[in-house]
Design a protein around this motif. Structure first.
Motif, PDB file in Angstrom:
ATOM      1  N   GLY C  34       0.797  -1.223   0.000  1.00  0.00           N
ATOM      2  CA  GLY C  34       0.000   0.000   0.000  1.00  0.00           C
ATOM      3  C   GLY C  34       0.826   1.267   0.000  1.00  0.00           C
ATOM      4  N   SER C  35       2.096   1.164   0.354  1.00  0.00           N
ATOM      5  CA  SER C  35       2.970   2.333   0.263  1.00  0.00           C
ATOM      6  C   SER C  35       3.672   2.324  -1.083  1.00  0.00           C
ATOM      7  N   LYS C  36       3.955   3.515  -1.555  1.00  0.00           N
ATOM      8  CA  LYS C  36       4.670   3.660  -2.810  1.00  0.00           C
ATOM      9  C   LYS C  36       6.175   3.714  -2.549  1.00  0.00           C
ATOM     10  N   MET C  37       6.949   3.213  -3.479  1.00  0.00           N
ATOM     11  CA  MET C  37       8.379   3.514  -3.548  1.00  0.00           C
ATOM     12  C   MET C  37       8.709   3.624  -5.025  1.00  0.00           C
ATOM     13  N   TYR C  38       9.376   4.699  -5.381  1.00  0.00           N
ATOM     14  CA  TYR C  38       9.798   4.862  -6.764  1.00  0.00           C
ATOM     15  C   TYR C  38      11.284   4.609  -6.870  1.00  0.00           C
ATOM     16  N   ASP C  39      11.682   3.888  -7.903  1.00  0.00           N
ATOM     17  CA  ASP C  39      13.102   3.735  -8.135  1.00  0.00           C
ATOM     18  C   ASP C  39      13.379   4.033  -9.595  1.00  0.00           C
ATOM     19  N   ARG C  40      14.518   4.624  -9.826  1.00  0.00           N
ATOM     20  CA  ARG C  40      14.914   4.997 -11.179  1.00  0.00           C
ATOM     21  C   ARG C  40      16.088   4.122 -11.549  1.00  0.00           C
ATOM     22  N   THR C  41      16.023   3.490 -12.688  1.00  0.00           N
ATOM     23  CA  THR C  41      17.090   2.565 -13.041  1.00  0.00           C
ATOM     24  C   THR C  41      17.412   2.646 -14.534  1.00  0.00           C
ATOM     25  N   LEU C  42      18.682   2.511 -14.824  1.00  0.00           N
ATOM     26  CA  LEU C  42      19.149   2.450 -16.207  1.00  0.00           C
ATOM     27  C   LEU C  42      19.394   0.977 -16.519  1.00  0.00           C
ATOM     28  N   ILE C  43      18.597   0.429 -17.448  1.00  0.00           N
ATOM     29  CA  ILE C  43      18.715  -1.006 -17.758  1.00  0.00           C
ATOM     30  C   ILE C  43      19.519  -1.192 -19.040  1.00  0.00           C
ATOM     31  N   GLN C  44      20.453  -2.140 -18.993  1.00  0.00           N
ATOM     32  CA  GLN C  44      21.113  -2.606 -20.217  1.00  0.00           C
ATOM     33  C   GLN C  44      20.343  -3.825 -20.748  1.00  0.00           C
ATOM     34  N   ASP C  45      20.240  -3.919 -22.045  1.00  0.00           N
ATOM     35  CA  ASP C  45      19.539  -5.062 -22.640  1.00  0.00           C
ATOM     36  C   ASP C  45      20.289  -5.423 -23.926  1.00  0.00           C
ATOM     37  N   THR C  46      21.099  -6.471 -23.845  1.00  0.00           N
ATOM     38  CA  THR C  46      21.874  -6.910 -25.004  1.00  0.00           C
ATOM     39  C   THR C  46      21.262  -8.205 -25.515  1.00  0.00           C
ATOM     40  N   ASN C  47      20.397  -8.051 -26.455  1.00  0.00           N
ATOM     41  CA  ASN C  47      19.726  -9.227 -27.016  1.00  0.00           C
ATOM     42  C   ASN C  47      19.018 -10.035 -25.944  1.00  0.00           C
ATOM     43  N   GLY C  48      18.418  -9.323 -25.001  1.00  0.00           N
ATOM     44  CA  GLY C  48      17.640 -10.030 -23.990  1.00  0.00           C
ATOM     45  C   GLY C  48      18.405 -10.338 -22.725  1.00  0.00           C
ATOM     46  N   SER C  49      19.693 -10.110 -22.754  1.00  0.00           N
ATOM     47  CA  SER C  49      20.469 -10.269 -21.529  1.00  0.00           C
ATOM     48  C   SER C  49      20.472  -8.917 -20.840  1.00  0.00           C
ATOM     49  N   ILE C  50      19.806  -8.869 -19.698  1.00  0.00           N
ATOM     50  CA  ILE C  50      19.568  -7.565 -19.087  1.00  0.00           C
ATOM     51  C   ILE C  50      20.346  -7.399 -17.788  1.00  0.00           C
ATOM     52  N   SER C  51      20.588  -6.159 -17.432  1.00  0.00           N
ATOM     53  CA  SER C  51      21.221  -5.858 -16.144  1.00  0.00           C
ATOM     54  C   SER C  51      20.909  -4.413 -15.779  1.00  0.00           C
ATOM     55  N   GLY C  52      21.119  -4.139 -14.531  1.00  0.00           N
ATOM     56  CA  GLY C  52      20.851  -2.783 -14.057  1.00  0.00           C
ATOM     57  C   GLY C  52      20.993  -2.736 -12.552  1.00  0.00           C
ATOM     58  N   THR C  53      20.411  -1.715 -11.975  1.00  0.00           N
ATOM     59  CA  THR C  53      20.487  -1.545 -10.522  1.00  0.00           C
ATOM     60  C   THR C  53      19.088  -1.199 -10.031  1.00  0.00           C
ATOM     61  N   LEU C  54      18.670  -1.874  -8.987  1.00  0.00           N
ATOM     62  CA  LEU C  54      17.338  -1.614  -8.453  1.00  0.00           C
ATOM     63  C   LEU C  54      17.448  -1.447  -6.944  1.00  0.00           C
ATOM     64  N   LEU C  55      16.900  -0.356  -6.449  1.00  0.00           N
ATOM     65  CA  LEU C  55      16.939  -0.072  -5.015  1.00  0.00           C
ATOM     66  C   LEU C  55      18.335  -0.262  -4.457  1.00  0.00           C
TER      67      LEU C  55
END
Lengths: 428, 428, 428, 428
Positions: C34-55
């Motif tokens: 019920g509480s909100k949290m927003y996170d901003r992330t830059l995702i890499q996606d190399t042919n479906g192989s993804i990575s990034g940073t979350l929280l």
């Protein structure tokens, strides 16, 4: 801002001699244009090749006959000294450097840290005839005592009145002492065991004012006409007190007494004026902590040779914060013994009672005093109990007890206490 | 700055009637453009000639049939109302005046102050399913209880975890309740007797951080990497706790438990947003005073009909100041009873333990909280013990004991305590 | 204490697909019970192989068709999501860990950080009909605007009175807005350029009370009967004000006007209750800083999509500290434009005037607010001017100017200002 | 707590004589067991029948030949004195009373308040050879001057270095003076007009430390290794300064100079130790207010005959708060003149600049200093501008400007300023 930066680095040149090694613990008493600075140093002396640390800087040098030459391993300071009957004395030049652009010439006298006197402890009975109003190192010692000795003496009240109701000196928290503790040297800690505090008259002085540091607008307006002195009767049999001529809602009011010393402190370093006896700080003084009663031990830094201990401003009873500005101010018979903990550094005064240890912080606000007390207790736990920063956090979180010692003086005082039975469960 | 000034003065004209006197105690529920204001007034009604006081101003008027007309004796306000089955409702115009240059039209509904329910006290068992995160008057009551009743319920921990280790709600000191107390009206004081606090699981959550509000630079640097959560094991047989996986110097460390409620508060007046449950103030809330345990009574103002009592944020143990931000946070079984003190005004929350009374002050600094606590205790001694300003000064000087409840939250909390055996010696 | 700890670590398994890369900047909108949290992330996606940073935690994973799987590189968190028309949505399990012993299941909706709208800037004229009394993200946007746009609108005074002297809403610093700024996303900074503040009536309301937070006992007693509202006449031609009916020593008194906005803030994150509009904090709000006038730019954090900007509580003039609690409270015509600084973190609100930059700190004491302002300015100098800690010390020592914005509200506010011409001499 | 209460009431008996009336203004110099107390009294003498006020109490009495007898009109005090060549001297007994239960015998010497010297003003050139480190009344006057005189002298820097870069004395804010101002008497106010402050060397000393009183945890950690001295080059042609060896981001950094006196104060009353020169208070001292530059007038209380004015601790430039503990510390040529305002009481030091009046408050916290400044300015407006409490509230609300003078010393200092052009509009 006060600025007193000295980098002392020392250099030596030629070859050693056998005669008289200077190896060992020394107190170096610097004269800095009339101000004192004491430094404690452990010197190595291998056939005249000497080394040690002075004012935080490593030095190396030589001892040849009675001549000592030394220089800092960094920084370029140079010094020379001559052996004397009791130690050595000399001077050094500290060159300009990043910390201070002005070369500085200091003279110094070095004496060995004296051994703890070995005679059996004595009990002194001391009747003061002079009282002091500053925690000054320049006041002449009233009595020489040794670690382990016990002293039976007396204090006048904050206004200078004694147990016979005779005015002995001007007011302003006059102190008994100073007591010179043999072998106490700067860098030691003085432990003062308060053995007995005995009321010696039937009255105490107080008033009905509340310190404005403890009130908001409503209470300021409510108490705007409060300005009466109040004499409390001290019933020494039943150990209770009541306001003399009690009437109105206080006609049956009485409170149990709890004698304590408002003032206990060591002399500060000469140079700036010594603090007045109604002030407090990291050498103790007018701490007004109501747990400084019989059975308590107060730990204070030794700033000058002999420590120069002062006591006074006894209270038959004091609520937290000393809200009236005055507590139940009275004279007292005091019995205490002293001991020394060599070469130990404490951040603020420490108090130990049968059940607690307490670090006392001072600052111009209660917030600041609380911060200082927490810093000091953390330092205590780190140094004496070897706790890590995380362990300190965990212990303080569950075990901290804050007490408000004083809010009515220039410095507020806050004590952070921890139960000793909890500390027994810490692994060393 | 918030500004909400209303002068309500009321005026009447014509002649009275017999039918239905409005003499007695009333709660007048004003609607001020969507904000609530409650006023409590004692109305005289002599054959339809009415008078009383509303929002601090005296009014006179008439009741004729179902029609009421009134006007302020000063200020020019005028109002009218109509009798209804349950009371009366109407509106009034407050003219522009020195306090506010804009005329103001308020509508209101007046109901009689209800009698205290007369049924015998009940014991309720209440299993909460919803938890709240603000001390809001708009949350629906969870349970209706009467003065004298006892409630057995439970609280989740500050993160929303219950005694089965199940996450029941989001974190942020979620509260159980609100409990609607029948006949509680604005202007009353709610007394909450905490009968029992029972641990219902074997763990509590905490951490090793120290609040920056309790430290100076040295401790800030020393603890800069402290950021670990710490789970404490709760040994419910021996009533002690230790950090799980304790090691190092804490490998044998344990501390006695002292269960307490960090959060206990009544709903605030609707209008501005209600305070979140991690906040505290003069209606209580997240007070984090570690003497709010079994055997304590907490006195809180009633701001809205029914009081709407919340409880939560239980701690298995908490050092003074809640230095870690978290204490030993855990869920708990709670048993309490409530009572009402009609028509009594208190400045800040009060707590009574077997040995002490305590006034709790809140402010953004410890200095400010200490001032608020002193003002509140002085008010207490003046109102409940009839002491004069001078007597208050004398009693506080010898009897004040300050405790630091909380330094880690937005409001610091300080309690001024006085021993009850001393107060027994005050003449009423 | 509020406790909201989430370690989000994410894990993937199977093989990628081509269809629709998720590379780029995302806003992830978590629902935490019920509480909100927003996170901003830059995702890499190399042919479906993804990575990034979350929280704050690094993750790796795969995108296969519309299915996303991911896991944290440390900590054991796992998540899954499904591509949608506008982004992706899913959930993840954060296992118990050192920071929180309770596994946590979060659902989320991810949308791309929108591009800055490309249309030419518009000027909007907005006549408010509803006013708000909390800086809530849940109030419906009053107007959608884009970065670069200008808005002409108006504010009512702190009591809800408008330029026609008509009461439009209840008092308590009601705000105009909220303005939804297209493409503003959590993690951005909103720059509000205050172009014009125009008085639209001839009176302002104030009083003669002095806040007790600015006084000691003597002034408390001196002003104990101060409680009068004071209406000030605003002479809009000469731009001066005087108390209406001025007499006595004030019979010729007048002061130059300096219109300013007391309130300007962005919506806070939903979850706990939003702050009332008479409160202030790191998202701005009731800052009462008298340099927030025409020509100033206020920088505020964006906490929720659209930023949701509020303005109100305009003052025709305010002395430092807003000592009366009220300043010269009046309604105003306001013209402002907005801009966005993407992905920038600021510690406290910043204000820029033609000659100065200013960091504003808030705390429950002036001491604390001054500390917060200094921390914030040091952060500013480190981040935007690349200064080292030593350089920051040197610059603050010669260039710091402190201003006391507010002492009469719950938060004191202090601004640390530095002249911009000095900053021009800093090498980047 | 310090306690010094004396009720002096005086009684007379026999008949008068003609010889030598004692009518007029007197300074009575009491000796209270070694402490000084000065009292100023206006005595009536009608053919030997005398009356006046002493220490706040009215007295009546007789003068017969050289013998004076007097007694308090209330309280029972009695005194006698003998006329001497320069005045009279004697003693009195203050009986025990409600304020102090111990009778007190004071001796005193009374001299007439001297007339203001009538010679034309002189300009003195004074080259100091000795510097002092306390604001003591016991230091010998360095130079006698008269009201209206101008003095050209010099100050060494905070470390005792002069304009030739020669160390002249130990550090700790050594002061030039004290200057004895002829006819200045306790109860007067000394006005010091600072005519010129001229830099006399090319360097100033500072450092990169930030006072912990201005920071929270983040900045404490960020600056934990800051401890470098920084020498600033003073370009006296362009009146700008830059850090010597400036590099990095400061390689082109420079700031305009603004010479000021950090230290200016009058001697305090003998008795307790005088404050050290790095301390501040209601007699001025180390105020570190950066508006005390050329063109400013500083008003200080006269506590002892001659006032004994000290000056020192000049700063080539200082940011608000003196954040580095040191400002740009340098030696300076100083030109000032003095004047006296007879028989005027001020609560705290006052400063007047071409555009402003400023009351400066001191306290151990910024909050407390701000309160003290507000109390002092209210007192100023009441006494010198005859404003009522309500008028004071109205003026402060629109006109108060707070400046933070000092946060790095034991006392924080806050100035409350008001524009003089606003005050011109107040009716006397």
């Amino acid at each position: 801002m006060l600025k007193l930066i000295c980098v002392v680095t020392l250099a030596c040149s030629i070859a050693p001699a056998q005669e008289k090694s200077i190896a060992g613990d020394w107190i170096v008493d610097f004269d800095y244009l009339g101000s004192k600075m004491y430094d404690r140093t452990l010197i190595q002396d291998t056939n005249g090749s000497i080394s040690g640390t002075l004012l935080g800087q490593r030095f190396v040098g030589t001892r040849t006959g009675t001549k000592i030459l030394f220089r800092g391993t960094t920084g370029g300071a140079e010094g020379e000294a001559t052996l004397t009957r009791d130690g050595f004395r000399g001077s050094e030049i500290i060159p300009s450097g990043p910390q201070d652009p002005h070369p500085l010439r200091l003279t110094f006298v070095a004496t060995r840290v004296p051994p703890r006197p070995s005679r059996p402890p004595l009990t002194h009975t001391f009747k003061p005839s002079v009282f002091y109003r500053s925690f000054s190192a320049l006041n002449p010692p009233a009595l020489n005592i040794a670690p382990g000795d016990t002293v039976r003496t007396e204090t006048v009240d904050n206004a200078g009145i004694d147990g016979e109701n005779i005015r002995r000196t001007a007011g302003g928290d006059p102190q008994t002492g100073p007591f010179y503790v043999d072998s106490a040297m700067p860098g030691d800690v003085l432990a003062v065991h308060i053995l007995r505090l005995t009321l010696n008259r039937d009255t105490a002085q107080s008033d009905d004012v509340i310190s404005y540091t403890a009130m908001n607008r409503d209470l300021a307006v409510m108490t705007k006409d409060n300005k009466s002195a109040v004499t409390w009767h001290l019933d020494r049999n039943r150990m209770v007190a009541w306001p003399e001529g009690r009437s109105g809602h206080l006609s049956a009011f009485e409170v149990p007494l709890h004698p304590m010393l408002g003032g206990i402190g060591t002399a500060t370093i000469p140079g700036p004026p010594a603090p007045p006896t109604f002030d407090s700080g990291n050498s103790g003084g007018n701490m007004d902590f109501n747990e400084v009663g019989a059975g308590a031990t107060v730990y204070l830094p030794v700033n000058v040779p002999g420590a120069l201990l002062y006591l006074g401003d006894a209270h038959a009873l004091q609520g937290d914060g000393e809200l009236n500005g005055a507590a139940l101010e009275t004279s007292m018979d005091v019995e205490f013994s002293v001991d020394l903990i060599p070469n130990k550094n404490i951040k603020t005064p420490r108090v130990e009672t049968p059940d607690y240890i307490a670090a006392i912080g001072f600052d111009g606000s209660v917030d600041g005093a609380l911060k200082a007390a927490t810093d000091s207790m953390a330092d205590w736990l780190a140094k004496d109990y070897d706790l890590t920063a995380s362990e300190i956090g965990q212990v303080l979180g569950v075990a901290a007890e804050y007490r408000v010692a004083e809010v009515a003086d220039r410095n507020a005082g806050v004590a952070l206490k921890i139960r000793k039975d909890l500390l027994l469960k810490l692994k060393k």
